[in-house]
Design a protein around this motif. Structure first.
Motif, mmCIF file in Angstrom:
data_model
loop_
_atom_site.group_PDB
_atom_site.id
_atom_site.type_symbol
_atom_site.label_atom_id
_atom_site.label_comp_id
_atom_site.label_asym_id
_atom_site.label_seq_id
_atom_site.Cartn_x
_atom_site.Cartn_y
_atom_site.Cartn_z
ATOM 1 N N GLN A 6 0.828 -1.210 0.000
ATOM 2 C CA GLN A 6 0.000 0.000 0.000
ATOM 3 C C GLN A 6 0.859 1.255 0.000
ATOM 4 O OE1 GLN A 6 -3.374 -0.600 -0.239
ATOM 5 N NE2 GLN A 6 -4.110 -0.963 1.837
ATOM 6 N N TYR A 7 1.990 1.178 0.641
ATOM 7 C CA TYR A 7 2.857 2.353 0.753
ATOM 8 C C TYR A 7 3.405 2.754 -0.602
ATOM 9 C CZ TYR A 7 2.838 1.348 5.767
ATOM 10 O OH TYR A 7 2.466 1.127 7.059
ATOM 11 N N GLN A 8 3.860 1.775 -1.361
ATOM 12 C CA GLN A 8 4.379 2.089 -2.687
ATOM 13 C C GLN A 8 3.296 2.734 -3.529
ATOM 14 O OE1 GLN A 8 7.684 1.645 -3.206
ATOM 15 N NE2 GLN A 8 7.529 1.120 -1.043
ATOM 16 N N GLU A 9 2.133 2.179 -3.406
ATOM 17 C CA GLU A 9 0.992 2.723 -4.126
ATOM 18 C C GLU A 9 0.704 4.159 -3.711
ATOM 19 O OE1 GLU A 9 -0.794 1.890 -6.447
ATOM 20 O OE2 GLU A 9 -2.533 3.202 -6.212
ATOM 21 N N GLU B 104 16.735 -0.214 -2.653
ATOM 22 C CA GLU B 104 17.103 0.704 -1.579
ATOM 23 C C GLU B 104 16.039 1.787 -1.398
ATOM 24 O OE1 GLU B 104 19.171 0.820 0.715
ATOM 25 O OE2 GLU B 104 19.103 2.910 1.355
ATOM 26 N N LEU B 105 15.544 2.319 -2.504
ATOM 27 C CA LEU B 105 14.490 3.327 -2.425
ATOM 28 C C LEU B 105 13.263 2.762 -1.721
ATOM 29 C CD1 LEU B 105 14.576 4.853 -6.045
ATOM 30 C CD2 LEU B 105 15.789 5.621 -4.005
ATOM 31 N N THR B 106 12.898 1.559 -2.105
ATOM 32 C CA THR B 106 11.728 0.920 -1.511
ATOM 33 C C THR B 106 11.922 0.721 -0.018
ATOM 34 O OG1 THR B 106 11.301 -0.223 -3.593
ATOM 35 C CG2 THR B 106 10.214 -1.096 -1.631
ATOM 36 N N GLU B 124 -7.735 2.190 5.582
ATOM 37 C CA GLU B 124 -7.662 3.641 5.436
ATOM 38 C C GLU B 124 -6.675 4.045 4.350
ATOM 39 O OE1 GLU B 124 -8.737 5.022 9.985
ATOM 40 O OE2 GLU B 124 -6.762 4.189 9.567
ATOM 41 N N VAL B 125 -5.530 3.403 4.332
ATOM 42 C CA VAL B 125 -4.564 3.704 3.281
ATOM 43 C C VAL B 125 -5.153 3.346 1.924
ATOM 44 C CG1 VAL B 125 -2.264 3.225 2.383
ATOM 45 C CG2 VAL B 125 -2.616 3.360 4.841
ATOM 46 N N GLY B 126 -5.822 2.204 1.878
ATOM 47 C CA GLY B 126 -6.444 1.786 0.621
ATOM 48 C C GLY B 126 -7.499 2.771 0.155
#
Lengths: 170, 170
Positions: A6-9, B104-106, B124-126
Motif C-alpha cells: 500500500q505504501y508504494q501505491e 534501496e528506495l523501496t 484507510e490507506v487503501g
DNA sequence: TATTGTTATACTCTATAACTATA
DNA sequence: TATAGTTATAGAGTATAACAATA
C-alpha cells in the motif's frame, strides 16, 4: 499499520497529484502565481497573521513565504504593517484588491472543480479532505524525515495540527 | 456534485500535499533525484516501455520525461535500446544497478511510511489510494484545464485511465 | 543568546518551442 | 503530414545559509 505494498501505491498516488495541482495552477490569472494564490487564500481563511504563522500553514520555509508575500505586497494584494507587540514582525492583511482577486480565484477554481468532480458526492470529497488532512498530520513533526522544513515558531505540535481537526482544516 | 466550500478545502489540501512529497524526497539518496525515482518505480511496476508511455504514466510532458530518463541512463540505472517496431522510439528497461537502487528506495520509503503511518489501518490507506486514483481520473482529459500537459500518444482516454482501475493504479 | 524576517544562491521540476528523424 | 523523441530556454517553487534587527 497498513501493508507494505500500500505504501508504494500511496507514494505513486501522491506523486501523481502533481498533475492535478498543475491543472489548477493553469487556470489562475497570468499575474497571479500559485504561491500568491495560496497566501491570499490562507489570509482570507485565517485572518491577519505574521509571516512565521503563514509559513507554518503553507508548510514551507519562512524564506519561501517571505518571497511569496513580497510579490503579493508589490502587486497590491496584501499589506504589511508593524506588529505593535514585536518590532521584528509585521502583520499581513488582505487589501480590497486582494479580496477582489481572491473572489476571482475562487470563482475559477470552483468552476473547475464543479466541472471535473461532477460525479463526486459531498461525502466523497469530504472523505478525501479528511484523509489528506490526517496524512499531513501523520507526516508532520515526527522523527525520520517527517518534520516540515525550516524554522518553527514554537514547538512542533503547533502549526497545522492546531487547525486540522478543530475546524475546517487549512 | 459536492458543496462549493468542499472545493476550496480540497484545493488547500492538495496544495499541502507538497510538504509530504518533499518529506519523501528528502530521504532519497543524494545521487537520486525524485524524477529518477519515479522513473525507476514505474519501469519496475509496468515493465519496459517507451518514453511516451512513461510520460503518460508520470503525467508530465515528454520533454520532462526525456530529461529524467537521460539522467537515469547516465547514472546506469536504465538502458535505452532501439524499438524494432518503430525506429523513432527506444525501449526503456531497468538495469541490475537500477533494480538495486530501487530496492534501496523501496526500503527507505517503506520505513518512512511505516513510521509515520503507524496508526493507519490497511483499509484507510487503501481508501486514500482509491480516492486519489479517482481524483486523477476525474481531472484527466476533460474540458477546462483538465487534460494533462503536452502531447499524448493516442486519444485522450488512454494513459493512466487504462491503469487506474483494471489493476493497481500507477 | 535566541528569534523574526530578508536576501543571495543553487537546485529540482516543469512547460513551450524549435528541431531531427522516422512513419 | 504527423508522430517520437531531444534539446534549449525560461519560469515557478523550494531549501540552505548568511545576515540584520529586535527580543
Amino acid at each position: 499499520m497498513a501493508a507494505r505494498s500500500q505504501y508504494q501505491e500511496l507514494a505513486r498516488q501522491l506523486s501523481a497529484v502533481g498533475a492535478v495541482k498543475r491543472g489548477i495552477a493553469r487556470i489562475l490569472p497570468a499575474e497571479c502565481p500559485g504561491g500568491s494564490a495560496a497566501v491570499l487564500t490562507l489570509l482570507a481563511r485565517n485572518g491577519e497573521m505574521r509571516i512565521s504563522r503563514l509559513a507554518d500553514l503553507l508548510a514551507v520555509d519562512m524564506s519561501v513565504t517571505s518571497r511569496h508575500v513580497t510579490h503579493a505586497v508589490e502587486s497590491g494584494w496584501i499589506e504589511r504593517f508593524p506588529d505593535p507587540a514585536d518590532k521584528r514582525s509585521r502583520i499581513l492583511r488582505l487589501t480590497p484588491a486582494g479580496e477582489e482577486l481572491l473572489d476571482e480565484l475562487t470563482r475559477r477554481t470552483t468552476e473547475m472543480f464543479a466541472h471535473n468532480l461532477i460525479d463526486w458526492s459531498d461525502e466523497e470529497v469530504g472523505q478525501l479532505n479528511t484523509l489528506l488532512s490526517r496524512l499531513r498530520d501523520s507526516f508532520a513533526c515526527r522523527g525520520t524525515g517527517g518534520c516540515t522544513p525550516g524554522r518553527h515558531s514554537g514547538d512542533c505540535r503547533t502549526g497545522h495540527a492546531e487547525d486540522s481537526h478543530t475546524r475546517t482544516p487549512v
